[in-house]
Design a protein around this motif. Structure first.
Motif, PDB file in Angstrom:
ATOM      1  N   ARG A  97      14.260  -1.511   2.809  1.00 27.06           N
ATOM      2  CA  ARG A  97      13.469  -2.388   1.937  1.00 27.06           C
ATOM      3  C   ARG A  97      13.413  -3.812   2.482  1.00 27.06           C
ATOM      4  O   ARG A  97      12.382  -4.479   2.391  1.00 27.06           O
ATOM      5  CB  ARG A  97      14.055  -2.377   0.526  1.00 27.06           C
ATOM      6  N   ALA A 101       9.963  -6.004   3.467  1.00 26.01           N
ATOM      7  CA  ALA A 101       9.689  -7.086   2.514  1.00 26.01           C
ATOM      8  C   ALA A 101       8.433  -7.891   2.859  1.00 26.01           C
ATOM      9  O   ALA A 101       7.607  -8.182   1.992  1.00 26.01           O
ATOM     10  CB  ALA A 101      10.899  -8.013   2.419  1.00 26.01           C
ATOM     11  N   SER A 102       8.266  -8.237   4.134  1.00 26.49           N
ATOM     12  CA  SER A 102       7.106  -9.061   4.498  1.00 26.49           C
ATOM     13  C   SER A 102       5.806  -8.299   4.286  1.00 26.49           C
ATOM     14  O   SER A 102       4.809  -8.870   3.820  1.00 26.49           O
ATOM     15  CB  SER A 102       7.221  -9.541   5.941  1.00 26.49           C
ATOM     16  N   LEU A 104       5.352  -5.863   2.088  1.00 24.11           N
ATOM     17  CA  LEU A 104       5.149  -5.753   0.642  1.00 24.11           C
ATOM     18  C   LEU A 104       4.537  -7.031   0.089  1.00 24.11           C
ATOM     19  O   LEU A 104       3.645  -6.984  -0.779  1.00 24.11           O
ATOM     20  CB  LEU A 104       6.477  -5.441  -0.054  1.00 24.11           C
ATOM     21  N   ARG A 105       4.986  -8.182   0.576  1.00 18.53           N
ATOM     22  CA  ARG A 105       4.385  -9.455   0.132  1.00 18.53           C
ATOM     23  C   ARG A 105       2.928  -9.525   0.546  1.00 18.53           C
ATOM     24  O   ARG A 105       2.068  -9.937  -0.240  1.00 18.53           O
ATOM     25  CB  ARG A 105       5.164 -10.642   0.703  1.00 18.53           C
ATOM     26  N   GLU A 108       0.846  -7.583  -1.655  1.00 16.58           N
ATOM     27  CA  GLU A 108       0.970  -8.010  -3.052  1.00 16.58           C
ATOM     28  C   GLU A 108       1.616  -6.934  -3.913  1.00 16.58           C
ATOM     29  O   GLU A 108       1.155  -6.612  -5.012  1.00 16.58           O
ATOM     30  CB  GLU A 108      -0.389  -8.427  -3.607  1.00 16.58           C
ATOM     31  N   LEU A 109       2.703  -6.373  -3.401  1.00 17.45           N
ATOM     32  CA  LEU A 109       3.471  -5.359  -4.126  1.00 17.45           C
ATOM     33  C   LEU A 109       4.837  -5.960  -4.471  1.00 17.45           C
ATOM     34  O   LEU A 109       5.774  -5.921  -3.677  1.00 17.45           O
ATOM     35  CB  LEU A 109       3.641  -4.100  -3.270  1.00 17.45           C
ATOM     36  N   ASP A 110       4.944  -6.551  -5.650  1.00 14.47           N
ATOM     37  CA  ASP A 110       6.221  -7.123  -6.066  1.00 14.47           C
ATOM     38  C   ASP A 110       7.003  -6.099  -6.882  1.00 14.47           C
ATOM     39  O   ASP A 110       6.540  -4.985  -7.154  1.00 14.47           O
ATOM     40  CB  ASP A 110       6.019  -8.420  -6.845  1.00 14.47           C
ATOM     41  N   GLY A 111       8.216  -6.476  -7.291  1.00 10.01           N
ATOM     42  CA  GLY A 111       9.086  -5.546  -7.996  1.00 10.01           C
ATOM     43  C   GLY A 111       8.488  -5.019  -9.285  1.00 10.01           C
ATOM     44  O   GLY A 111       8.609  -3.824  -9.604  1.00 10.01           O
ATOM     45  N   ARG A 112       7.819  -5.893 -10.048  1.00 10.46           N
ATOM     46  CA  ARG A 112       7.229  -5.455 -11.310  1.00 10.46           C
ATOM     47  C   ARG A 112       6.123  -4.430 -11.083  1.00 10.46           C
ATOM     48  O   ARG A 112       6.065  -3.410 -11.779  1.00 10.46           O
ATOM     49  CB  ARG A 112       6.680  -6.667 -12.077  1.00 10.46           C
ATOM     50  N   ARG A 151      -1.516   0.146   1.456  1.00  6.92           N
ATOM     51  CA  ARG A 151      -0.922  -0.127   0.139  1.00  6.92           C
ATOM     52  C   ARG A 151      -0.361   1.171  -0.447  1.00  6.92           C
ATOM     53  O   ARG A 151       0.759   1.192  -0.970  1.00  6.92           O
ATOM     54  CB  ARG A 151      -1.972  -0.730  -0.788  1.00  6.92           C
ATOM     55  N   ASP A 158       8.251   3.297  -0.999  1.00 11.46           N
ATOM     56  CA  ASP A 158       9.197   2.657  -1.904  1.00 11.46           C
ATOM     57  C   ASP A 158       9.718   3.649  -2.935  1.00 11.46           C
ATOM     58  O   ASP A 158      10.909   3.620  -3.284  1.00 11.46           O
ATOM     59  CB  ASP A 158       8.557   1.462  -2.602  1.00 11.46           C
TER      60      ASP A 158
END
Length: 366
Positions: A97, A101-102, A104-105, A108-112, A151, A158
């Motif tokens: 993960r 991270a980069s 995912l940013r 635009e895939l954040d934890g929520r 995406r 994930d």
């Protein structure tokens, strides 16, 4: 022990000598994990390590969930045993993960949002539903989550790292996903130290002799974590210093000596994918052959898909062309072959054809 001895011991421990297993599940369990982004090549990697096997039999085991395919460790797809998948994800998902991270940013895939994705995927796959990527994309879109291209790939990865989903049976040639809890009943979770020590023992059993940095590379753990895992397993591992480097192996490994007169044995021929565990599971690949041969392979870039192994050493490359009437193998050796080597390659090609259930035509290319 020198590099030649290392190669021979690894052949035996990787089930590429006379000692084989009876089922695909036993092979994956012995090796711990089998790299599997190239699905066809990964099935052959398992088939080579069985007493008798066909592509269809390995596929049947996969569809039945006897072996599972998921993103784990470095990360890429691997085959894992059902009893290992949760513990290995718990050990290695955090670092995967962090590496994602980069991206995912960027996507635009954040934890929520990923939590919303997980809920939508769980609902779509509940009660034994096995869905393809396209089908899951539609379900996510219906939940007002954009899920296409990269995406979608990162959303699904994930969910794999969360131990929410894993491979389901194939629909024709298409891969599907399933809920892990429906594919594999929950069991008592291992403590982090239990899991670390167990994973080290499994690696060195099926891959030794190897160094701590090899285990770190294969597992995706940090070198410090790998060294801690070895420390936890010292009572179950043998240590040896070779050319100033510390190697570890399991006393239960080194199986029977590779059969020098048999294809797949120490003096025989192996037709391996570049992703086969024998090639890919080590940071230090010096035991695979002379530096000039390794440099030659690196220079081939993406054109390199498969390697020829003779006596445990890289001795060339090979390619296949599948047709309805059979399979054509083109072998490009790095040296002039002796008669015995040609006979071993012919036998290895024949075994590959038997695995696929197709007649084989073999020729040598420049």
């Amino acid at each position: 022990m020198d590099s030649a001895n290392i190669a021979q011991a690894r052949l035996a421990n990787q089930l590429l000598g006379r000692d084989k297993k009876s089922t695909p599940g036993e092979v994956v369990d012995w090796l711990g994990a089998v790299q599997a982004q190239d699905f066809a090549a990964a099935k052959w990697a398992i088939g080579m390590r069985l007493h008798q096997a066909t592509d269809a039999e390995v596929e049947k085991a996969y569809n039945a969930g006897q072996i599972l395919r998921t993103h784990v460790m470095r990360p890429t797809w691997h085959f894992l045993s059902p009893q290992d998948i949760r513990a290995v994800q718990a050990l290695t998902a955090r670092r995967v993960r962090a590496g994602n991270a980069s991206m995912l940013r960027k996507l635009e895939l954040d934890g929520r949002l990923l939590s919303r994705c997980h809920r939508a995927l769980a609902a779509a796959l509940r009660d034994g539903q096995h869905l393809t990527r396209t089908e899951l994309s539609s379900r996510l879109e219906a939940a007002r989550i954009q899920a296409r291209g990269q995406r979608l790939a990162y959303i699904l990865m994930d969910a794999e790292l969360e131990a929410l989903i894993c491979s389901g049976p194939r629909k024709g040639k298409q891969f599907t996903y399933a809920l892990l809890e429906e594919r594999v009943p929950k069991a008592r979770p291992l403590s982090p130290e239990e899991a670390l020590g167990r994973w080290a023992r499994r690696y060195f059993l099926g891959h030794g002799p190897a160094q701590a940095k090899d285990f770190a590379w294969w597992s995706g753990l940090t070198l410090r974590e790998a060294q801690r895992a070895i420390e936890l397993s010292k009572g179950s591992l043998l240590r040896e210093t070779i050319s100033g480097n510390t190697y570890w192996r399991s006393p239960g490994g080194d199986g029977p000596e590779p059969d020098a007169g048999k294809p797949g044995g120490g003096g025989g021929a192996l037709l391996l994918s570049i992703y086969d565990e024998y090639n890919i599971a080590y940071r230090d690949r010096g035991a695979l052959g002379p530096e000039r041969h390794l440099e030659r392979l690196i220079s081939m870039g993406n054109a390199l898909t498969s390697v020829l192994i003779l006596g445990g050493i890289i001795a060339g490359t090979w390619k296949r062309v599948l047709a309805r009437a059979g399979v054509e193998l083109a072998v490009s050796p790095f040296h002039t072959l002796r008669k015995a080597e040609k006979e071993a390659i012919r036998a290895a090609a024949s075994a590959y054809g038997e695995f696929l259930g197709l007649p084989v035509t073999l020729h040598y290319a420049e």
